[in-house]
Design a protein around this motif. Structure first.
Motif, PDB file in Angstrom:
ATOM      1  N   PRO A  17       0.805  -1.226   0.000  1.00 11.92           N
ATOM      2  CA  PRO A  17       0.000   0.000   0.000  1.00 11.92           C
ATOM      3  C   PRO A  17       0.838   1.276   0.000  1.00 11.92           C
ATOM      4  O   PRO A  17       0.477   2.247  -0.661  1.00 11.92           O
ATOM      5  N   LEU A  18       1.950   1.274   0.733  1.00 11.24           N
ATOM      6  CA  LEU A  18       2.759   2.494   0.808  1.00 11.24           C
ATOM      7  C   LEU A  18       3.279   2.884  -0.562  1.00 11.24           C
ATOM      8  O   LEU A  18       3.118   4.029  -1.008  1.00 11.24           O
ATOM      9  N   ASN A  19       3.884   1.909  -1.269  1.00 13.12           N
ATOM     10  CA  ASN A  19       4.407   2.201  -2.596  1.00 13.12           C
ATOM     11  C   ASN A  19       3.288   2.499  -3.595  1.00 13.12           C
ATOM     12  O   ASN A  19       3.413   3.390  -4.432  1.00 13.12           O
ATOM     13  N   ASP A  20       2.167   1.775  -3.483  1.00 14.93           N
ATOM     14  CA  ASP A  20       1.010   2.046  -4.346  1.00 14.93           C
ATOM     15  C   ASP A  20       0.547   3.484  -4.179  1.00 14.93           C
ATOM     16  O   ASP A  20       0.265   4.183  -5.150  1.00 14.93           O
ATOM     17  N   PHE A  21       0.497   3.911  -2.909  1.00 15.40           N
ATOM     18  CA  PHE A  21       0.043   5.259  -2.608  1.00 15.40           C
ATOM     19  C   PHE A  21       0.991   6.304  -3.202  1.00 15.40           C
ATOM     20  O   PHE A  21       0.566   7.247  -3.863  1.00 15.40           O
TER      21      PHE A  21
ATOM     22  N   GLY B  70       1.829  10.186  -7.681  1.00 12.76           N
ATOM     23  CA  GLY B  70       2.796  10.712  -8.636  1.00 12.76           C
ATOM     24  C   GLY B  70       4.095  11.177  -8.006  1.00 12.76           C
ATOM     25  O   GLY B  70       4.935  11.784  -8.665  1.00 12.76           O
ATOM     26  N   LEU B  71       4.285  10.872  -6.722  1.00 15.28           N
ATOM     27  CA  LEU B  71       5.518  11.295  -6.054  1.00 15.28           C
ATOM     28  C   LEU B  71       6.731  10.515  -6.556  1.00 15.28           C
ATOM     29  O   LEU B  71       7.832  11.034  -6.646  1.00 15.28           O
ATOM     30  N   ILE B  72       6.521   9.235  -6.860  1.00 16.24           N
ATOM     31  CA  ILE B  72       7.610   8.403  -7.389  1.00 16.24           C
ATOM     32  C   ILE B  72       7.097   7.633  -8.593  1.00 16.24           C
ATOM     33  O   ILE B  72       5.886   7.447  -8.761  1.00 16.24           O
ATOM     34  N   ASP B  73       8.020   7.162  -9.438  1.00 17.33           N
ATOM     35  CA  ASP B  73       7.633   6.404 -10.632  1.00 17.33           C
ATOM     36  C   ASP B  73       7.716   4.900 -10.406  1.00 17.33           C
ATOM     37  O   ASP B  73       6.884   4.143 -10.883  1.00 17.33           O
ATOM     38  N   SER B  74       8.779   4.478  -9.722  1.00 16.93           N
ATOM     39  CA  SER B  74       8.925   3.044  -9.468  1.00 16.93           C
ATOM     40  C   SER B  74       9.032   2.847  -7.959  1.00 16.93           C
ATOM     41  O   SER B  74       9.472   3.738  -7.244  1.00 16.93           O
ATOM     42  N   PRO B  75       8.583   1.663  -7.486  1.00 15.48           N
ATOM     43  CA  PRO B  75       8.531   1.443  -6.041  1.00 15.48           C
ATOM     44  C   PRO B  75       9.899   1.620  -5.370  1.00 15.48           C
ATOM     45  O   PRO B  75      10.936   1.285  -5.941  1.00 15.48           O
ATOM     46  N   ILE B  76       9.888   2.144  -4.139  1.00 16.14           N
ATOM     47  CA  ILE B  76      11.119   2.222  -3.350  1.00 16.14           C
ATOM     48  C   ILE B  76      11.308   0.870  -2.664  1.00 16.14           C
ATOM     49  O   ILE B  76      10.374   0.354  -2.054  1.00 16.14           O
TER      50      ILE B  76
END
Lengths: 345, 309
Positions: B154-158, B163-169
């Motif tokens: 959920p965190l990365n999905d959010f 639009g804060l990031i393009d690929s998951p951290i």
């Protein structure tokens, strides 16, 4: 007040008596996690009136540690893997089943009736057998996966996305197959090469985890996972696009066995349960659940037909041999322990 | 803890003068059975000979400590040099636990301050809310944390959704994930003692400081912090010590790739190696280190009390 005291003392006495009565119909099982369907235990209780208590463990070694640290005399039965049966026998933890004590002993499949880890099945019966290799997510990688390079020298797409089992025996056996050296090698050059190879391979690995070996594949946290065949099948059924590999260098074969522990508090009930598990219908229910293979004749009729057709159950023509994990002597084992510590330091 | 119990009891000591000795028996028994007994057993085991595959042989041996401090090569026959493996593992644990403690302090202190400055009748509600997640088993909370943080979680999905990031951290299987896990596991141990200290703080002191033209920052630094320091120190110790020995967060969130002290010790008892004396020796060394830290902080505290008095 006095009446209350008497009443509670009476209740206490009653409950103690009730416990004593229940103790006659008890069986305490020490078993792997996620490996015994509740229906099978319920059926046993319905047939015999014996109540089954089950504790679980996640590795052969932790089971051994618990038993050696005072667990003996608590449990009636445990379910060690092949090599652990010989270790436990050597440690004097197993009781011998006399001839004729198991009515269904003849049901054991001939090829499993006299295994090297328990000659003549003196203390054990087969539970399930299968293989340990690895599964690859086909969305992440479409190349050839029938090689141990996938684990130890992976292509760039898979580097950093590999989960290894957190189990020294399985990792070392697979690494030995990869290098083509014997499992309990005493050759210094081979051992140095093994140490160096693992040190180098570690950079490609994301994690060591046994209990969530299946979940990380299903969730997509890992694209490659060292895993047991039945777990790979379950991961596939749960929606992960994974393929189980049978590397040309070989893979690890294993058999879990129900053993009768020394000082079993309910020895007779334990034998009843062993007989129960040797009935084709009952052990087939376990196989349908765990998705491995039973070592009992006549199970075929009770098995889920889909099981036999599973890709995880059918090695391809070029697959290497399945090898059992070997038991090293103390001096050699010390070097393997050191390599394992080096790997995880 | 023992010192606190003794000083609390001393006020009533005269009343029970004759009975005092045996009235203390239960506490001595508890200390003996649950503290001294296990520690003595550990100390003895660390000086015994290891039995192959777990267990001990009752023969005196320094092998466990030798293994900890000296490296004799892969085959154990080279001339000894200093063993860095375990020092590295200890250092990593101290670093991870320290980071988790700092994180807890940064989040825990404002939280405690916030709760303590609410009206008196709603404070218990806030404290209650803080403790709710901790009714759930630690293992389940750690696994849930992993679900939240992972690449498809959920965190990365959010973050991707906004639009804060393009690929998951990648957070799971990193040191940061371990620190987060430890922070989350032990946060209430920071909030509660700090809250207790801030609640006792007399806020008219802050008003007095403001009257004397102290800035808010100066007031916090020179007036509030010294007054609540015992609570902060207690909170830091309560978070740091269990974090050092923890193995759930490193195994589940860190991927068990690098040993922390807790997992190293666990491996000696549960793993293939099965080296009980070495596990006991590592525990003794850990215990010694923790005691040194506690004694150091106790002396600092005593010094501070003296200068105040």
């Amino acid at each position: 007040m006095k009446n209350l005291l008497i009443a509670s003392a009476a209740t206490l006495a009653l409950s103690v008596a009730a416990n004593a009565a229940a103790a006659e119909g008890k069986l305490v099982l020490y078993h792997w996690f996620e490996y015994m369907p509740q229906e099978v235990l319920d059926k046993f209780t319905a047939e015999t009136g014996i109540e089954v208590t089950m504790d679980t463990y996640d590795s052969n070694e932790s089971m051994l540690a618990t038993l050696k640290a005072g667990g003996m005399g608590t449990y009636d039965l445990a379910v060690p893997g092949d090599y652990m049966v010989s270790i436990m026998a050597g440690e004097g933890l197993l009781d011998t089943i006399a001839d004729g004590e198991l009515a269904n002993k003849g049901n054991i499949a001939p090829e499993w009736a006299d295994p090297s880890f328990d000659p003549g099945r003196a203390s054990s019966i087969p539970y399930q057998w299968g293989s340990t290799s690895f599964a690859v997510n086909r969305d992440a990688y479409s190349g050839d996966i029938q090689t141990t390079d996938i684990l130890f020298n992976p292509p760039a797409e898979l580097s950093g996305k590999i989960n290894m089992l957190d189990s020294q025996g399985e990792v070392m056996a697979m690494a030995s197959l990869h290098l083509g050296i014997p499992q309990c090698s005493a050759d210094r050059e081979q051992l140095k090469a093994l140490n160096a190879m693992l040190q180098d391979a570690k950079q490609h690995w994301a994690s060591f985890n046994s209990d969530t070996a299946k979940e990380v594949l299903v969730s997509g946290d890992a694209a490659v996972g060292q895993i047991y065949d039945g777990f790979a099948a379950k991961a596939r059924e749960e929606g992960a696009n994974v393929e189980y590999a049978y590397p040309t260098q070989g893979y690890v074969a294993w058999m879990d066995n129900v053993v009768l522990l020394k000082d079993a508090p309910n020895r007779d009930n334990a034998l009843k349960f062993m007989d129960f598990l040797l009935e084709p219908e009952n052990i087939a229910a376990v196989t349908n659940y765990a998705q491995y293979n039973a070592g009992v004749t006549g199970v075929a009729d009770f098995l889920d037909p889909a099981l036999a057709a599973q890709p995880e159950k059918n090695p391809h023509a070029d697959a290497g041999d399945g090898v059992f994990i070997e038991v090293c002597d103390q001096e050699t084992q010390a070097v393997y322990d050191q390599i394992w510590t080096n790997l995880k330091k | 803890m023992a010192a606190g119990a003794a000083s609390g009891g001393s006020a009533r000591a005269d009343t029970y003068k004759d009975a005092r000795g045996w009235l203390l028996l239960p506490s001595w028994a508890v200390l003996g059975i649950f503290v001294l007994g296990p520690v003595c057993m550990m100390l003895i085991y660390s000086f015994l000979t290891k039995e192959f595959r777990g267990g001990v042989i009752w023969e005196f041996s320094l092998a466990a400590y030798d293994q900890f401090f000296f490296d004799r090569g892969l085959f154990g026959d080279e001339p000894p040099s200093i063993e860095w493996t375990y020092i590295t593992i200890f250092w990593r644990s101290i670093w991870q636990a320290g980071a988790a403690t700092l994180l807890s302090l940064l989040i825990g202190f404002p939280t405690a301050y916030f709760i303590a400055t609410r009206p008196e009748n709603v404070r218990p509600v806030w404290v209650f809310l803080i403790t709710i997640p901790y009714w759930v088993n630690l293992l389940i909370r750690t696994v849930s944390m992993k679900f939240l943080l992972r690449d498809q979680g959920p965190l990365n999905d959010f973050l991707i959704g906004t639009g804060l990031i393009d690929s998951p951290i990648h957070i799971v299987n990193t040191n940061f994930a371990v620190q987060l896990g430890l922070f989350y596991s032990y946060l209430p141990f920071m909030v509660l003692p700090v809250y207790a200290a801030v609640e006792r703080y007399n806020f008219s002191l802050s008003e007095a400081a403001a009257d004397l033209y102290a800035s808010k920052w100066t007031t916090l630094r020179r007036i509030v912090l010294p007054a609540v320091k015992p609570g902060v120190v207690a909170g830091c110790i309560l978070v740091f010590v269990p974090s050092m020995g923890s193995f759930l967060a490193p195994d589940l969130l860190g991927g068990a790739k690098n040993f922390m002290i807790g997992s190293l010790i666990e491996e000696q008892f549960k793993g293939n190696a099965g080296n009980w004396p070495f596990g006991a020796a590592a525990s003794m060394i850990l215990l010694t280190m923790v005691l040194i830290i506690l004694m150091f902080s106790a002396r600092q505290q005593a010094k501070a009390d003296k200068t105040e008095g």
